[in-house]
Design an enzyme around this catalytic site. Structure first.
Site, PDB file in Angstrom:
ATOM      1  CE1 TYR A   1     -14.295  11.209 -17.821  1.00  0.00           C
ATOM      2  CE2 TYR A   1     -13.758  10.920 -15.543  1.00  0.00           C
ATOM      3  CZ  TYR A   1     -14.158  10.695 -16.362  1.00  0.00           C
ATOM      4  OH  TYR A   1     -14.992   9.577 -15.613  1.00  0.00           O
TER       5      TYR A   1
ATOM      6  CG  ASP B   1      -5.905  14.859 -16.734  1.00  0.00           C
ATOM      7  OD1 ASP B   1      -5.045  14.487 -17.804  1.00  0.00           O
ATOM      8  OD2 ASP B   1      -6.741  14.332 -16.888  1.00  0.00           O
TER       9      ASP B   1
ATOM     10  NE  ARG C   1      -3.441   0.280   3.526  1.00  0.00           N
ATOM     11  CZ  ARG C   1      -2.323   1.365   4.407  1.00  0.00           C
ATOM     12  NH1 ARG C   1      -1.662   2.184   4.656  1.00  0.00           N
ATOM     13  NH2 ARG C   1      -1.872   0.373   5.644  1.00  0.00           N
TER      14      ARG C   1
END
Ligand code: PLP
Length: 396
Positions: free
Chosen positions: A113, A185, A60
């Site tokens: 988006y 992005d 993790r």
């Protein structure tokens, strides 16, 4: 490997971040499908947890396969460090949660988006973070929206679905005057087409689900930025909220990176040809593709990126009904919610990927009811055109 600084993009796509590991000499990057790593002794364990020594603790927090993926994308983007994460949305969310706190603000391009728009307009306000949206190409608009609480300027390169470009250099100069971080992005362009950090951006994020993976088989994301910020993200938000990427998916993304430039070249070549064909088609109302002279940001695209990408949008004469008929009649193109696959994909954003925007916000972002988004694949271009042709022929 020799000094990475002397190597070209294609070489780095294949090699960066990995030397055959000494135990087996495996040439391909191994998939370290493990949750945990044995410590030498109690002292070693304590040192790793206290971050006094580097090493693996628990997947993790970090994983050797993920580390290769992180390093490789960081090198290709020209950044210091990367953080592999479970999805593009997780990358955006963790970046925002790391850089902002309650009372802070984001200034974002309107052309983004739908999922990101929803995060900014519905989820973040619950935690006291508000967003102002601006037209991507108005430098005055970006400037005017900044307040003393603005901590992030956020944009896509180029925007989904309308493929608007932002002048990243100019916007970064404005942002840095106010000590604001610029987050880009870069999913649609990939580092093959543009490297926003070299234009002044501070952080780059990707939905690796798209062109980086490239084969439509895995969800994932990555954040690239300064080493100290990535280390903070890993030891705090990433560790606390748990969006680790599966090593198997990292491995698939590494496979994708190895052919990124080959695929992008073909995506761009096919898309240019299809965009020109669509522009001449009598049943097409309009086409948007950065490689067309008719695109409002064509000159900026020539300046800011290497080529024009694999994404096109267009509207069929007859609006929504004609558009629906077209996408119901394609055979080779797949009707689905993804982009950046080897296969050609088609969708109607207003009712799917951008349905999280109100009708008014869709209008402001230029998403018309009849807009169709095409993610051009790497098939033979004449076969894609033949498929679209037969679908157009069924419109009356
Ligand atoms: N960024 C862009 C530009 C996207 O198009 C998408 C998804 O379509 C995302 C981020 C979110 O990525 P993911 O689906 O991997 O969470």
């Amino acid at each position: 490997m020799t000094n990475e600084k002397n190597l070209g993009f294609d070489t780095l796509s294949v090699h960066a971040g990995y030397e055959p590991e000494p135990t087996t000499g495996s040439r391909a990057v191994p998939i370290y499908q493990t949750t945990s790593y044995v410590f030498d002794d109690a002292e070693h364990a304590a040192q790793l947890f206290a971050q006094e020594k580097e090493g693996n603790i628990y997947t993790r927090l970090g994983n050797p396969t993920n580390a290769v993926f992180e390093k490789r994308v960081a090198v290709l983007e020209g950044g210091e460090a990367g953080l592999a994460i479970a999805s593009g949305m997780a990358a955006i969310n963790l970046t925002v949660l790391t850089l902002l706190e309650s009372g802070d603000e984001i200034v974002a391009s309107r052309s983004i988006y739908g999922g990101t728009f929803h995060l900014f307009t519905e989820t973040l306000p619950k935690y006291g973070i508000e967003t102002t949206f601006v037209d991507p190409d108005s430098l005055e608009g970006w400037k005017a929206a900044i307040t003393e609480d603005t901590k992030i300027i956020y944009l896509e390169s180029p925007g989904n679905p309308l493929l608007d470009l932002v002048d990243i250099k100019a916007v970064s100069e404005i942002a840095h005057k106010y000590n604001i971080k610029v987050v880009v992005d870069n999913t649609f362009n990939t580092p093959y087409l543009s490297q926003p950090l070299s234009l002044g951006a501070d952080i780059v994020i990707h939905s690796a689900t798209k062109y980086i993976g490239g084969h439509g088989n895995s969800i994932g994301g990555i954040i690239v930025g300064p080493e100290d910020l990535i280390t903070d993200m890993r030891s705090e938000g990433y560790r606390d909220t748990g969006p680790a990427l599966s090593p198997m998916n990292s491995w698939l993304f590494i496979q994708g990176l190895e052919t990124l430039s080959l695929r992008m070249k073909k995506h761009c070549k096919n898309a240019q040809e299809i965009a020109e064909w669509l522009e001449d088609h009598p049943k097409v109302e309009w086409v948007r593709y950065p490689g067309l002279e008719s695109h409002p940001h064509h000159e900026l695209a020539k300046k800011q990126q290497k080529d024009f990408g694999g994404m096109i949008c267009f509207e069929v004469k007859g609006g929504l009904e004609a558009g629906k008929k077209l996408i119901n009649n394609v055979r080779l193109c797949s009707l689905l919610a993804n982009i950046g696959d080897t296969r050609t994909l088609i969708i109607h954003p207003a009712s799917t990927t951008h349905e999280q925007l109100s009708k008014e916000d869709q209008k402001k972002a230029g998403i018309t009811e009849g807009l169709i988004r095409l993610s051009v694949g790497i098939e033979n271009v004449e076969d894609i055109i033949a498929d679209l042709s037969q679908a157009f022929a069924q419109l009356n």
